[in-house]
Scaffold this motif. Structure first.
Motif, PDB file in Angstrom:
ATOM      1  N   LYS A  45      52.675  70.034 -26.592  1.00  0.00           N
ATOM      2  CA  LYS A  45      51.923  70.346 -25.383  1.00  0.00           C
ATOM      3  C   LYS A  45      51.762  69.099 -24.523  1.00  0.00           C
ATOM      4  O   LYS A  45      51.557  67.997 -25.037  1.00  0.00           O
ATOM      5  N   THR A  46      51.829  69.291 -23.200  1.00  0.00           N
ATOM      6  CA  THR A  46      51.556  68.198 -22.274  1.00  0.00           C
ATOM      7  C   THR A  46      50.135  68.344 -21.750  1.00  0.00           C
ATOM      8  O   THR A  46      49.616  69.446 -21.616  1.00  0.00           O
ATOM      9  N   VAL A  47      49.528  67.205 -21.451  1.00  0.00           N
ATOM     10  CA  VAL A  47      48.183  67.153 -20.896  1.00  0.00           C
ATOM     11  C   VAL A  47      48.292  66.478 -19.537  1.00  0.00           C
ATOM     12  O   VAL A  47      48.943  65.423 -19.424  1.00  0.00           O
ATOM     13  N   GLY A  48      47.701  67.057 -18.514  1.00  0.00           N
ATOM     14  CA  GLY A  48      47.745  66.432 -17.199  1.00  0.00           C
ATOM     15  C   GLY A  48      47.031  67.242 -16.153  1.00  0.00           C
ATOM     16  O   GLY A  48      46.481  68.311 -16.422  1.00  0.00           O
ATOM     17  N   ARG A  49      47.063  66.720 -14.948  1.00  0.00           N
ATOM     18  CA  ARG A  49      46.376  67.320 -13.814  1.00  0.00           C
ATOM     19  C   ARG A  49      47.228  68.385 -13.118  1.00  0.00           C
ATOM     20  O   ARG A  49      46.717  69.268 -12.437  1.00  0.00           O
ATOM     21  N   ALA A  50      48.548  68.327 -13.285  1.00  0.00           N
ATOM     22  CA  ALA A  50      49.459  69.246 -12.600  1.00  0.00           C
ATOM     23  C   ALA A  50      49.398  70.649 -13.200  1.00  0.00           C
ATOM     24  O   ALA A  50      49.214  70.800 -14.408  1.00  0.00           O
ATOM     25  N   PRO A  51      49.597  71.667 -12.376  1.00  0.00           N
ATOM     26  CA  PRO A  51      49.607  73.045 -12.888  1.00  0.00           C
ATOM     27  C   PRO A  51      50.697  73.275 -13.935  1.00  0.00           C
ATOM     28  O   PRO A  51      50.570  74.162 -14.768  1.00  0.00           O
ATOM     29  N   ARG A  52      51.761  72.466 -13.919  1.00  0.00           N
ATOM     30  CA  ARG A  52      52.839  72.653 -14.896  1.00  0.00           C
ATOM     31  C   ARG A  52      52.507  72.077 -16.273  1.00  0.00           C
ATOM     32  O   ARG A  52      53.234  72.315 -17.236  1.00  0.00           O
ATOM     33  N   ASP A  66      50.751  71.878 -19.852  1.00  0.00           N
ATOM     34  CA  ASP A  66      50.297  72.939 -20.762  1.00  0.00           C
ATOM     35  C   ASP A  66      48.773  72.985 -20.826  1.00  0.00           C
ATOM     36  O   ASP A  66      48.171  74.057 -20.837  1.00  0.00           O
ATOM     37  N   PHE A  67      48.153  71.797 -20.909  1.00  0.00           N
ATOM     38  CA  PHE A  67      46.693  71.687 -20.926  1.00  0.00           C
ATOM     39  C   PHE A  67      46.283  70.970 -19.634  1.00  0.00           C
ATOM     40  O   PHE A  67      46.484  69.764 -19.503  1.00  0.00           O
ATOM     41  N   VAL A  68      45.744  71.719 -18.684  1.00  0.00           N
ATOM     42  CA  VAL A  68      45.387  71.164 -17.379  1.00  0.00           C
ATOM     43  C   VAL A  68      43.990  70.550 -17.443  1.00  0.00           C
ATOM     44  O   VAL A  68      43.024  71.217 -17.824  1.00  0.00           O
ATOM     45  N   VAL A  69      43.924  69.267 -17.075  1.00  0.00           N
ATOM     46  CA  VAL A  69      42.659  68.534 -17.008  1.00  0.00           C
ATOM     47  C   VAL A  69      42.538  68.035 -15.576  1.00  0.00           C
ATOM     48  O   VAL A  69      43.117  67.007 -15.211  1.00  0.00           O
ATOM     49  N   ASP A  70      41.833  68.779 -14.752  1.00  0.00           N
ATOM     50  CA  ASP A  70      41.697  68.450 -13.336  1.00  0.00           C
ATOM     51  C   ASP A  70      40.493  67.522 -13.161  1.00  0.00           C
ATOM     52  O   ASP A  70      39.383  67.970 -12.900  1.00  0.00           O
ATOM     53  N   ALA A  71      40.751  66.233 -13.367  1.00  0.00           N
ATOM     54  CA  ALA A  71      39.668  65.246 -13.326  1.00  0.00           C
ATOM     55  C   ALA A  71      40.210  63.934 -12.774  1.00  0.00           C
ATOM     56  O   ALA A  71      41.417  63.666 -12.844  1.00  0.00           O
ATOM     57  N   PRO A  72      39.324  63.085 -12.230  1.00  0.00           N
ATOM     58  CA  PRO A  72      39.755  61.793 -11.710  1.00  0.00           C
ATOM     59  C   PRO A  72      40.456  60.957 -12.781  1.00  0.00           C
ATOM     60  O   PRO A  72      40.124  61.031 -13.965  1.00  0.00           O
ATOM     61  N   LEU A  73      41.430  60.182 -12.339  1.00  0.00           N
ATOM     62  CA  LEU A  73      42.184  59.225 -13.154  1.00  0.00           C
ATOM     63  C   LEU A  73      43.150  59.855 -14.151  1.00  0.00           C
ATOM     64  O   LEU A  73      43.747  59.162 -14.961  1.00  0.00           O
ATOM     65  N   VAL A  74      43.308  61.186 -14.113  1.00  0.00           N
ATOM     66  CA  VAL A  74      44.277  61.856 -14.981  1.00  0.00           C
ATOM     67  C   VAL A  74      45.576  61.989 -14.196  1.00  0.00           C
ATOM     68  O   VAL A  74      45.576  62.504 -13.070  1.00  0.00           O
ATOM     69  N   ARG A 122      49.465  63.376 -13.291  1.00  0.00           N
ATOM     70  CA  ARG A 122      50.001  64.746 -13.233  1.00  0.00           C
ATOM     71  C   ARG A 122      50.472  65.194 -14.613  1.00  0.00           C
ATOM     72  O   ARG A 122      50.160  66.282 -15.056  1.00  0.00           O
ATOM     73  N   LEU A 123      51.277  64.373 -15.264  1.00  0.00           N
ATOM     74  CA  LEU A 123      51.653  64.593 -16.668  1.00  0.00           C
ATOM     75  C   LEU A 123      51.230  63.320 -17.393  1.00  0.00           C
ATOM     76  O   LEU A 123      51.906  62.297 -17.317  1.00  0.00           O
ATOM     77  N   HIS A 124      50.129  63.371 -18.070  1.00  0.00           N
ATOM     78  CA  HIS A 124      49.464  62.192 -18.619  1.00  0.00           C
ATOM     79  C   HIS A 124      49.973  61.820 -20.014  1.00  0.00           C
ATOM     80  O   HIS A 124      50.328  60.678 -20.270  1.00  0.00           O
ATOM     81  N   CYS A 125      49.971  62.794 -20.933  1.00  0.00           N
ATOM     82  CA  CYS A 125      50.421  62.522 -22.298  1.00  0.00           C
ATOM     83  C   CYS A 125      50.977  63.790 -22.928  1.00  0.00           C
ATOM     84  O   CYS A 125      50.807  64.879 -22.400  1.00  0.00           O
ATOM     85  N   ARG A 126      51.654  63.598 -24.058  1.00  0.00           N
ATOM     86  CA  ARG A 126      52.220  64.727 -24.803  1.00  0.00           C
ATOM     87  C   ARG A 126      51.631  64.714 -26.200  1.00  0.00           C
ATOM     88  O   ARG A 126      51.482  63.664 -26.829  1.00  0.00           O
ATOM     89  N   LEU A 127      51.307  65.897 -26.701  1.00  0.00           N
ATOM     90  CA  LEU A 127      50.786  66.074 -28.053  1.00  0.00           C
ATOM     91  C   LEU A 127      51.799  66.882 -28.850  1.00  0.00           C
ATOM     92  O   LEU A 127      52.218  67.954 -28.408  1.00  0.00           O
ATOM     93  N   THR A 128      52.183  66.364 -30.007  1.00  0.00           N
ATOM     94  CA  THR A 128      53.150  67.045 -30.865  1.00  0.00           C
ATOM     95  C   THR A 128      52.547  67.214 -32.243  1.00  0.00           C
ATOM     96  O   THR A 128      52.194  66.215 -32.892  1.00  0.00           O
ATOM     97  N   LEU A 129      52.423  68.457 -32.699  1.00  0.00           N
ATOM     98  CA  LEU A 129      51.879  68.699 -34.029  1.00  0.00           C
ATOM     99  C   LEU A 129      53.015  68.627 -35.038  1.00  0.00           C
ATOM    100  O   LEU A 129      53.928  69.437 -35.028  1.00  0.00           O
ATOM    101  N   GLN A 130      52.965  67.609 -35.872  1.00  0.00           N
ATOM    102  CA  GLN A 130      53.975  67.370 -36.897  1.00  0.00           C
ATOM    103  C   GLN A 130      53.392  67.705 -38.261  1.00  0.00           C
ATOM    104  O   GLN A 130      52.197  67.952 -38.383  1.00  0.00           O
ATOM    105  N   LEU A 140      40.044  61.073 -28.181  1.00  0.00           N
ATOM    106  CA  LEU A 140      41.172  60.913 -27.272  1.00  0.00           C
ATOM    107  C   LEU A 140      40.642  60.962 -25.853  1.00  0.00           C
ATOM    108  O   LEU A 140      39.927  61.893 -25.487  1.00  0.00           O
ATOM    109  N   ARG A 141      40.988  59.940 -25.041  1.00  0.00           N
ATOM    110  CA  ARG A 141      40.507  59.910 -23.651  1.00  0.00           C
ATOM    111  C   ARG A 141      41.678  59.860 -22.690  1.00  0.00           C
ATOM    112  O   ARG A 141      42.574  59.025 -22.833  1.00  0.00           O
ATOM    113  N   VAL A 142      41.657  60.766 -21.721  1.00  0.00           N
ATOM    114  CA  VAL A 142      42.598  60.771 -20.604  1.00  0.00           C
ATOM    115  C   VAL A 142      41.753  60.740 -19.340  1.00  0.00           C
ATOM    116  O   VAL A 142      40.842  61.541 -19.180  1.00  0.00           O
ATOM    117  N   GLY A 143      42.013  59.791 -18.477  1.00  0.00           N
ATOM    118  CA  GLY A 143      41.140  59.610 -17.319  1.00  0.00           C
ATOM    119  C   GLY A 143      39.730  59.337 -17.802  1.00  0.00           C
ATOM    120  O   GLY A 143      39.514  58.498 -18.674  1.00  0.00           O
TER     121      GLY A 143
END
Length: 96
Positions: free
Chosen positions: A24-31, A33-41, A43-51, A84-87
Motif C-alpha cells: 500500500k502507498t500512503v500519501g496526499r494524492a487520490p491515487r 491507497d491510504f490517503v492522508v490529506d494533511a500538511p507536509l505529506v 503526494r506519494l509519501h511512503c510504501r508499506l509492504t506486508l512481508q 510511524l509519522r508522515v507529515g
C-alpha cells in the motif's frame, strides 16, 4: 493483519488495515491507497509492504521524510508498537 491508527491529536481519525501480501502507498494524492490529506505529506509519501517477517516501510523520496519512533528512515522493518509519522500525522502501528 496490521493496523495503523492515527493519534488522538490528528485532524481526523484514520485507521488503515494491511492484509497479508498487501502493498500500500500512503500519501496526499487520490491515487494513494491510504490517503492522508494533511500538511507536509507528499503526494506519494511512503510504501508499506506486508512481508512474512513484518511490515516494511519505504520512503518514496518524500519532501519532509518518513519517521519511525522519531528517527528519519528510508527503509525499515516496523515492529508492533512502533510510531510511524508522515507529515504531522503519527500512526500507532500494531500487528493483530
Amino acid at each position: 493483519m496490521w493496523l495503523l491508527e492515527s493519534s488522538a491529536d490528528a485532524p481526523e481519525a484514520l485507521t488503515f488495515r494491511i492484509l497479508p501480501g498487501g502493498i500500500k502507498t500512503v500519501g496526499r494524492a487520490p491515487r494513494a491507497d491510504f490517503v492522508v490529506d494533511a500538511p507536509l505529506v507528499s503526494r506519494l509519501h511512503c510504501r508499506l509492504t506486508l512481508q512474512t517477517d513484518g511490515l516494511l516501510v519505504e520512503d518514496l523520496e518524500s519532501t519532509n521524510g518518513t519517521f519511525v519512533n522519531g528517527e528519519r528512515v528510508t527503509k525499515l522493518l516496523l515492529r508492533s508498537g512502533d510510531a510511524l509519522r508522515v507529515g504531522r500525522v503519527e500512526f500507532a502501528v500494531r500487528e493483530t
